[in-house]
Each structure stands twice: as C-alpha cells, then as structure tokens.
Design a protein around this motif. Structure first.
Motif, PDB file in Angstrom:
ATOM      1  N   PHE A 109       0.830  -1.201   0.000  1.00  0.00           N
ATOM      2  CA  PHE A 109       0.000   0.000   0.000  1.00  0.00           C
ATOM      3  C   PHE A 109       0.867   1.254   0.000  1.00  0.00           C
ATOM      4  CE2 PHE A 109      -3.369   2.827   0.716  1.00  0.00           C
ATOM      5  CZ  PHE A 109      -3.021   3.671   1.755  1.00  0.00           C
ATOM      6  N   LEU A 112       1.957   1.875  -3.346  1.00  0.00           N
ATOM      7  CA  LEU A 112       0.850   2.399  -4.129  1.00  0.00           C
ATOM      8  C   LEU A 112       0.706   3.896  -3.909  1.00  0.00           C
ATOM      9  CD1 LEU A 112      -1.611   1.610  -5.906  1.00  0.00           C
ATOM     10  CD2 LEU A 112      -2.919   1.512  -3.822  1.00  0.00           C
ATOM     11  N   MET A 116       0.893   7.245  -6.535  1.00  0.00           N
ATOM     12  CA  MET A 116      -0.151   8.232  -6.735  1.00  0.00           C
ATOM     13  C   MET A 116       0.237   9.617  -6.252  1.00  0.00           C
ATOM     14  SD  MET A 116      -3.470   6.047  -6.272  1.00  0.00           S
ATOM     15  CE  MET A 116      -3.702   4.872  -7.561  1.00  0.00           C
ATOM     16  N   TRP A 156       4.259  -2.891  -9.333  1.00  0.00           N
ATOM     17  CA  TRP A 156       2.827  -3.154  -9.490  1.00  0.00           C
ATOM     18  C   TRP A 156       2.570  -4.119 -10.643  1.00  0.00           C
ATOM     19  CZ3 TRP A 156      -1.689  -1.399  -7.186  1.00  0.00           C
ATOM     20  CH2 TRP A 156      -2.862  -1.540  -7.937  1.00  0.00           C
TER      21      TRP A 156
ATOM     22  N   PHE B 278      -8.766   3.666  -3.229  1.00  0.00           N
ATOM     23  CA  PHE B 278      -8.464   2.858  -4.399  1.00  0.00           C
ATOM     24  C   PHE B 278      -8.090   1.444  -3.991  1.00  0.00           C
ATOM     25  CE2 PHE B 278      -7.551   2.053  -8.660  1.00  0.00           C
ATOM     26  CZ  PHE B 278      -6.290   1.521  -8.821  1.00  0.00           C
ATOM     27  N   TRP B 279      -7.273   1.342  -2.955  1.00  0.00           N
ATOM     28  CA  TRP B 279      -6.806   0.054  -2.448  1.00  0.00           C
ATOM     29  C   TRP B 279      -7.992  -0.810  -2.013  1.00  0.00           C
ATOM     30  CZ3 TRP B 279      -2.932  -2.961  -2.674  1.00  0.00           C
ATOM     31  CH2 TRP B 279      -2.659  -3.906  -1.676  1.00  0.00           C
ATOM     32  N   LEU B 282     -10.005  -2.147  -4.867  1.00  0.00           N
ATOM     33  CA  LEU B 282      -9.376  -3.223  -5.622  1.00  0.00           C
ATOM     34  C   LEU B 282      -9.578  -4.555  -4.933  1.00  0.00           C
ATOM     35  CD1 LEU B 282      -5.917  -2.101  -6.983  1.00  0.00           C
ATOM     36  CD2 LEU B 282      -8.014  -2.587  -8.217  1.00  0.00           C
ATOM     37  N   LYS B 283      -9.673  -4.526  -3.592  1.00  0.00           N
ATOM     38  CA  LYS B 283      -9.850  -5.774  -2.882  1.00  0.00           C
ATOM     39  C   LYS B 283     -11.289  -6.244  -2.975  1.00  0.00           C
ATOM     40  CE  LYS B 283      -7.711  -6.245   0.984  1.00  0.00           C
ATOM     41  NZ  LYS B 283      -7.157  -6.015   2.333  1.00  0.00           N
ATOM     42  N   ARG B 284     -12.100  -5.382  -3.532  1.00  0.00           N
ATOM     43  CA  ARG B 284     -13.490  -5.701  -3.815  1.00  0.00           C
ATOM     44  C   ARG B 284     -14.220  -6.230  -2.590  1.00  0.00           C
ATOM     45  NH1 ARG B 284     -11.732  -8.236  -9.044  1.00  0.00           N
ATOM     46  NH2 ARG B 284     -10.623  -6.356  -9.517  1.00  0.00           N
TER      47      ARG B 284
END
Lengths: 272, 284, 364
Positions: A109, A112, A116, A156, B278-279, B282-284
């Motif tokens: 994370f 990530l 961004m 990624w 967003f994270w 993505l893990k839905r």
C-alpha cells in the motif's frame, strides 16, 4: 432496432473521427511551411491546399531538438534499466512472501501511495535536493529521479504477472535442486518473459512521455524532447510546424510499443 | 518457511534504497519547511502553525479546490461514461476480432502520447487563430473563445477527454469481454429487454471496472497539471488554476517555499486517503 | 527404499492446527495411500515429507537417519504435484532432465537415463513437445518421469488422479503399481478418493482434521473402522447411519432383541450393499426388517440404488447388484443382518460390529 444500430455505428464513427482528427492535424501541420500553418480556410489537404515540405523535420534534425530526442532516449532507457531488477525482486517478495515483514499488504500500500503522489507536490523539494549536491541540470539527477518514480509502477505490474505463475513450478525447481538465484534465472524469468518485457515497455513509455521533472530538473544541458517544447513558444512567432514534427516523432515509440506488446498490454488490463 | 524469515526482507532492500534516497529528504524537508521559514536575506524562524492558519483563510486556495473538483469530477465522469458507451458499442456492433483490434489500437494512441505533446496539439486547435476556429469560420460560423475565461477549463477537459477516455474504455471493454456468452443467450431465451439485460448481465461485471477506472482517472486528473502549465498557464486570470497549479505557482513563481510546502504536505495526505480508497476498491 | 518414520509432527499455518502430533510409519518399498477428505492435512504432510516445509515440531527419520532438516534434494524424495508443475518453457525432455543437470552426469548419460524412463512410461515419442501440447495423462507421466529420473527412493504423488479422465485413471493406477513393483521405490499416494484406497488396498492411513485416525489395510478399515468418518468414506455408496433410538422406536419394523440392549444415543450404521430386499413374511431373529415406500430408484451402471422412505430421518439407501425397477411409492420391505451392523458411540467412535452385539459384548 435497425435505427438504433445505425445510430450506434454513427456514434462509433463520430468518436473515431474525434480521435483521428487531431492526430491528422498534427501530422499535416508537421509537413507545412511555417506560413501555411494557420489560415482561413484551414489548409488541411497536402498538395491541394499547400505544398508539403520537410522543413520542420529538417529543423528537428539540425538543431538541439535531435539532441533532446537522444536525451529522452538515453534517460528513459537508463532509468528503466536501473529500476527493473530491484523491482523484480520486490515484486517476487510481494507475490510469494505475502506474510513476511516488508512484503505484506501494508508495504504494498505504501508503494501504491508513492505511485499516486502528484509530481507538483514534490518537484520543489527534489529540485532543492539535487541543487544541494550540485547536481542540478545533470543526467544523473534526472535518471535517478525517474528510477525512483518508475519503481512503484514496475513493481505493481510485475507483481501482477508474478501472481499468475503457480507456486508449484518454483517448488518443482526447488525439488530438482536449484538455488534461489538459479530458479530466478532459469525458471521464473523465462516463464515471466512476456510480462517482464511488457513491464519494461510500459515503464519506458511513461518516462519517455514525462514532462514536469524534465522541465524543472534539467536546464541548459539536460533537455528532453518534452521539456524542449516550451522553447518553441518564445516570442511572437510560435513554430507550430516544428511542434507538429516533434509530436509525430515523439509518437513513434509509443506506437511501436503498442504494436509489439499489444497482447500483454491487453492482458494487463484484463488481469484487473 | 519459518527459518527463512530474513530472506524476503533482502528482496525488498534494493527498491527501498532507491526510493528512500529521495523520499526521506522530501518528507523531511516538507515537514521542516512547514514549521520553519527562511525569508531571503533573513533568519530562519519558527513559525509554528501559521501556515495552517493561512490555509484556512486562503480564498484563492478555496477556489482552486472548487476548480479541481469540477475539472477532475466532470472530466472523469465524461471519460468513464463515454468509455463505457464506446466499449459496449464496440462489443455489440463490431463482430470481427480483427476490426475490434484495429479500432482499439487507434483509440489507444492518444493515451500513449506525452501530455506535453497533447497539450501543444490542442493548443494548435484551441488557440484563437487555430484550427478549430478556422474550420468554424470556413463553415460560416462564429469562432469560439476556447481559451477565454469562461471556456478555458472546459477546453482543458475536452483535451483530457480526447486523450484519456481510452483508459476506462479499455478496462470496461476487457470486463465486458470476460462475460460468458451463455448469460446473454439465457437473456435472449427469456426475452429480456435490452435494458434489463444490461442491468442483470452486463452491469455486475462492468461495475468493478467502472469503479477502478473512475478512481484511476480522478486521481490522475487531480495529479496532473501538464496541460494547465502548457496551454493556459492557469489563466486567463485564475480560470484554470487547480490545486496543483496553485502549488506550482507558489513553488516556482512566488517562491513562497514554506507555504508551498504546507500545501504539498496537505496534498500528499489527501493522496494517501485517495490511495486508500483505491486500495479498498481493488480488494473488492 | 528406506523405512520412513514420522514422529510427533506438528504444523500450524495461519492459526490453523494443520497437523496434530502425527505419528506414522511407512515400511520400505511399499505402495502407501494416505487417504482423507480435503483439508485433512494430507498435502501438508506430503510437503513436510518431501522437505518443502519444516514441521513446527517433530522429526522425520529415514531408516534411523534424522532428515528433518535436510533439504529436498538431500533427502532422496520426489514429489509429483497435483497440477504437475511442468516447466512451460521447456520441452518434455528438458523437463525430465532438469534435475539431472545439477548432477555430475555427462550429457550422454543424461540422455540415456531420460530415454530410459520416458520409454518405461511410454512417452518417449512426445519428448520434443512442450507441456501445453501434451494431454493430461501425458503431462502426468512426464511429471512422474521427472521425479523418478533423479533416482529418488521415495515418490510422493499429491492427488495424482484428480485431473485425469476416468478411463485414463484406471490406466495410471495400473502404471503406478507396475512402477512400484519394477523399480522397488516407495510410492506414497495422497488422495481423497476412496477408489484409490480400493485400488491399492494393502497400506492405507486415514487422516482426518490433521490426525491419523487409522492405519491398516482396506479390509481392516472396511470391517473394523475406528471412526464413523472412515466407515462412511469407504464404500461405493455412503453408509446408512441412524441414531439407535430412532430405529428402536420405529413402528412397523422388526428389531431383534439383541439390538434393544443398545443405548439409544449410540449410532447404528449399515452399508447399502448389506441391505437386501425382503419378500418373506417370517420373522428372523437376527435381521432388522424395515418397511417403507420407495422414493427414488437410481440405476448406476449395472447396479441399482433404491432410496427407501422408512420413517427415519433420511431415506435408507439400498444397493442391489443388478438392475431392478421399482416404482415410486411402491411398498417394499428390506432386511439387514445384525451381523453386518456397525455400532458407534454418540461421538462417532467405533464400538463394535453386530456380531459383538449378539455375543453380548455390547450393552448399555
């Protein structure tokens, strides 16, 4: 029903023209003499409205613009090369050691978040940083900065590809007696092959297109084809045709990459 | 693999060295600069929470936030909607795989171009004497002030839509194509209307791609100021000044180092929040 | 072919206690089946045996040598994975040869060995092909050849037949048996398919929830299972199990006196293949006779399964070894010999067979 289908086709065609229009304009402009660029009626048909000339491209070949393109090429390639292997190792860690320290979800994370980060928020500190080391306007500064920003993207993408390889293949290799480095070299990288190639291509493309850092971290020495563009607008006369030529030339690498890696690129999106 | 606890850490070391070499300084400098300022020729002084007070009363910032919301919000909405319509259009109207492929590649090109190139391309189109107005005049219509105060932000959105609609398009195309044809055959057998078919079969699959596309595009539009820097310079006036451009101005034009650092830090915090959203999605 | 001894093996993973104090002895040169439902810990045990993972505690001995901490290739064990794990970028030949490339053999010697095993497993004509071009059965044979060519004395196969067609399975079972016999290697099969136990009945260990519940041959497990789960697992059609109380309270049935001595909480089980259609009207002192109506008749191959609604919680399943047609709703009586009954306590632990009942060995 037929009517809706007709409208649908029409919509697609309009969108297609919408996309192709500006591209066509760019190509046509690159073939114009500087005086022919803007006029009423607009001169859009070569040989009909105007005489095409290569003077814009000649300008590119004979001035610093060529040097700018080569700089872009070198810088993008160097930064990608630096970022790839470390990113591969990290991606492996994130894929296979999801429970281990620094390889878990939280760490991913953080990566990530890095991806961004808006460039505008960090350009100034990074500029000052390189200034501190007297490395402003050096290739090293730009390449290293690019490497830092390539890593999140590369990790990624590579992790995504890595996740697609069954763990059992590595274990079979372990049973066959191969060490980690051998497994990486002989089994993981070959099987990952197209994925690694696509990752390299996409990261390279991202750097080839980059503008903001090139503008602020480069100066008179380090110019990429993107940071050169503002220089064409100094003064009253803007060299639109050269602008077009640079655009056309700058679009060639992306095109080549898309054609070569179309399958992998689609897969990257399909994998989501 | 209990005895190999340390090995995975070695895997992460190289990228951490690379990243840390820059990030450590950047974060440290930002935090320092928020609380300390060095006026030119003056002494380094501690200014405490002054910056934050300034932020709260900064009307220009407030307007920039509104503009950013409009720019990123409308832009994303248009790109995602248009992308979805075109993606579904391709799937429903184009049957040959080769043709689909050619179409997709063509639509992919704008995405592959540098923002710098696209900015100048649209400058060619939008400038008062540029192509769009030439065509309008040629057709006998009135030219449009594309880059005037009232239109500039929308023109930028137009340029961005041209360049980036293909991303949502691709994502939703891939999602749509992954739906088993059987479900559509069932819908046909049960004589479901087109709308119901969409709601029951297509939507559940596309929904995820749509969410991902929306977040990706929103974050990206929030983050990118290339077009503003190259086409409108934040103007005319402040008409196209987003948060990003405002920070850019503070950093390099006004050289308000301390304040720009504050804004940057706040932006990074909001980025972390967006990344978290967003994270989670993505893990839905 | 060393004798394998697993002593007090424990393994936890993500909070789950996968292996609970597993003790197992596998004699040398056997074809051993570790049978159990999914998630029973078979794969974990196999991986620990192969050296891919370490147990949290416990030891593994090969012929009195402690190999617990030895790596996979120091241990002389080979593992054939459930998904075969063939290297997709190498030909079948290179796949098989991969382990030999790390040894000191010359190219010629490697060639010889690979050809030898390829011929034995009848895949030598496919050696130049890539895994994506091979059929499921061929892929497995390549995987087995790869495992064998190293000269390992112990071969573990994880769910070897699960990905194969029904007919190919039969061939592969025969192949494995021949392999074991010809090469003298210990073959350990991890399986959740009771058919594998029936194909290799001599050495079976049954695993349930991380523990080894019973070790022995198929007959022993069939006749004297230590646990209800084993009793239900083995058998073409699952055993009928009912609380003793529900049978004793049943009206319209004839329960021998010996049964009435059972505690009502105990469980009575009888196999569908031991249930017969009963046409006589006379009483039989040693048979349970149930009356009911036919619910469904299933014809499977050349046998019939009749589901009978006898007033119990579930239908009684009857396996008849020929084709019989019964109409739904038809009134039918069935009989079970008390000798054939299995008695379990309320927790599923085996208490005895019906024969023990008659002899008075089981009482309240």
């Amino acid at each position: 029903m037929r009517v809706i289908r007709m409208l649908g086709y029409l919509g697609l065609i309009i969108y297609g023209l919408f996309i192709l229009g500006p591209l066509y304009v760019m190509i046509v402009t690159s073939l114009k003499n500087i005086n022919d660029v803007f006029s009423i009626p607009p001169k859009l048909l070569p040989f009909v409205d105007f005489q095409p000339t290569m003077e814009a491209f000649e300008f590119v070949a004979n001035t610093r613009v060529l040097y700018a393109f080569l700089t872009s090429l070198g810088v993008a390639t160097a930064a990608t090369a630096i970022a790839v292997i470390p990113s591969l190792l990290a991606a492996y860690g994130f894929s296979r050691y999801k429970k281990a320290a620094m390889n878990d979800e939280r760490s991913f994370f953080i990566l990530l978040t890095l991806r961004m980060t808006p460039p505008f928020a960090v350009v100034l500190p990074i500029f000052l940083y390189w200034n501190l080391f007297k490395l402003y306007d050096t290739y090293f500064a730009l390449v290293w900065t690019y490497s830092v920003f390539s890593v999140p993207l590369a990790v990624w993408l590579l992790k995504g590809f890595m996740d697609g390889i069954p763990l059992s293949i590595e274990e079979a290799a372990k049973l066959d007696g191969y060490t980690f480095m051998e497994r990486l070299r002989k089994f993981i990288i070959p099987v990952l092959g197209p994925g690694i190639a696509a990752t390299i291509a996409l990261v390279w493309l991202f750097l080839w297109n980059e503008f903001l850092f090139a503008l602020k971290l480069g100066g008179s020495n380090v110019i990429t084809y993107t940071s050169y563009l503002p220089q064409l607008r100094v003064g009253q006369r803007i060299m639109w045709n050269v602008l077009g030529a640079i655009g056309v030339l700058g679009a060639i690498p992306p095109l080549i990459i898309f054609l070569i890696f179309r399958k992998q690129i689609i897969r990257v999106y399909l994998g989501r | 693999m209990s005895r190999k606890n340390i090995f995975p850490i070695f895997l992460q070391l190289p990228i951490n060295i690379i990243i840390f070499s820059l990030v450590a300084y950047v974060l440290g400098w930002l935090i320092y600069s928020v609380f300390y300022t060095t006026p030119p020729g003056g002494q380094t002084t501690f200014i405490g929470l002054n910056n934050f007070i300034t932020v709260l009363s900064d009307a220009r910032l407030f307007n920039a936030v509104l503009r950013t919301a409009y720019y990123a919000g409308l832009g994303t909405a248009l790109e995602v909607l248009l992308g979805m319509i075109i993606a579904l259009g391709i799937v429903n109207l184009v049957s040959s795989n080769i043709r689909r492929f050619i179409i997709l590649i063509i639509f992919l090109i704008p995405m592959g171009l540098s923002e710098a190139i696209v900015s100048h391309l649209w400058l060619m189109l939008l400038t008062p004497q540029g192509y769009l107005n030439s065509i309008l005049r040629y057709m006998g219509l009135q030219p449009v002030g594309w880059l005037t105060e009232s239109m500039a932000l929308n023109s930028l959105i137009l340029a961005d839509v041209w360049q980036w609609t293909s991303l949502p398009l691709l994502l939703m195309y891939a999602a749509r194509v992954s739906i088993p044809q059987d479900l559509y055959d069932m819908a046909k057998i049960e004589r479901l209307s087109a709308f119901t078919t969409f709601r029951v079969v297509t939507w559940p699959y596309i929904k995820n791609a749509l969410i991902v596309a929306t977040l990706l595009r929103f974050i990206f539009m929030y983050n990118t100021i290339d077009k503003i820097v190259l086409i409108t310079f934040g103007g005319p006036g402040l008409a196209t000044e987003t948060i990003g451009y405002y920070i850019w101005m503070q950093s390099f034009s006004y050289r308000n180092i301390s304040y720009s650092a504050t804004l940057s830090l706040l932006t990074l915090l909001s980025t972390a929040v967006l990344a978290y959203v967003f994270w989670k999605s993505l893990k839905r | 072919m060393p004798k394998i001894r697993l002593v007090n093996i424990n393994k936890k993973y993500e909070g789950l206690h996968l292996l609970k104090n597993v003790n197992l002895e596998i004699p040398n040169n056997t074809l051993f089946v570790i049978l159990g439902p999914p998630r029973s810990g078979k794969t974990a045990l196999g991986r620990i045996l192969a050296g891919l993972e370490l147990p949290d505690s416990g030891s593994i001995f090969f012929d009195d040598e402690d190999v617990t901490y030895k790596g996979p290739n120091q241990r002389n064990v080979s593992l054939v994975f459930q998904d075969f794990a063939l290297y997709p970028h190498l030909t079948a030949y290179d796949n098989i040869a991969s382990s030999l490339l790390k040894s000191r053999l010359t190219k010629e010697e490697i060639r010889k060995r690979v050809k030898e095993f390829a011929e034995y497993l009848k895949i030598d004509h496919r050696l130049t092909h890539y895994p994506s071009e091979l059929s499921g059965g061929e892929k497995q044979r390549v995987a087995i050849a790869r495992a064998l060519v190293r000269g390992a004395q112990i071969i573990i196969l994880d769910e070897p037949f699960v990905r194969l067609d029904y007919k190919v399975r039969e061939d592969m079972r025969a192949q494995l048996y021949r392999l074991h016999r010809d090469l003298g290697v210990t073959v350990i099969i991890l399986s959740s398919d009771h058919m594998d136990a029936m194909a290799f009945p001599d050495n079976i260990a049954f695993m349930l929830e991380g523990e080894i519940i019973q070790v022995g041959n198929l007959d022993a497990m069939y006749e004297q299972p230590t646990n209800l789960s084993i009793a239900k697992y083995l058998g073409l059609v699952e055993m009928n199990v009912f609380p003793a109380k529900s049978i004793l309270d049943l009206k319209g049935t004839e329960i021998p006196r010996s049964l009435s001595m059972l505690d009502g909480t105990m469980l009575i089980g009888f196999r569908p293949e031991h249930v017969t259609l009963h046409y006589e009207n006379t009483l039989k002192p040693d048979k349970i006779i149930l009356a009911g109506k036919v619910k469904i008749t299933e014809i499977v191959g050349s046998e019939t399964i009749v589901h009978l609604d006898a007033g119990l919680l579930e239908p009684v399943k009857v396996l008849i070894s020929m084709i019989v047609r019964k109409t739904p709703g038809e009134a039918v009586r069935v009989a079970v010999d008390v000798k054939d009954i299995y008695v379990f306590d309320a927790k599923g632990k085996f208490v005895g067979r019906g024969g023990d009942l008659i002899g008075g060995d089981i009482a309240r």
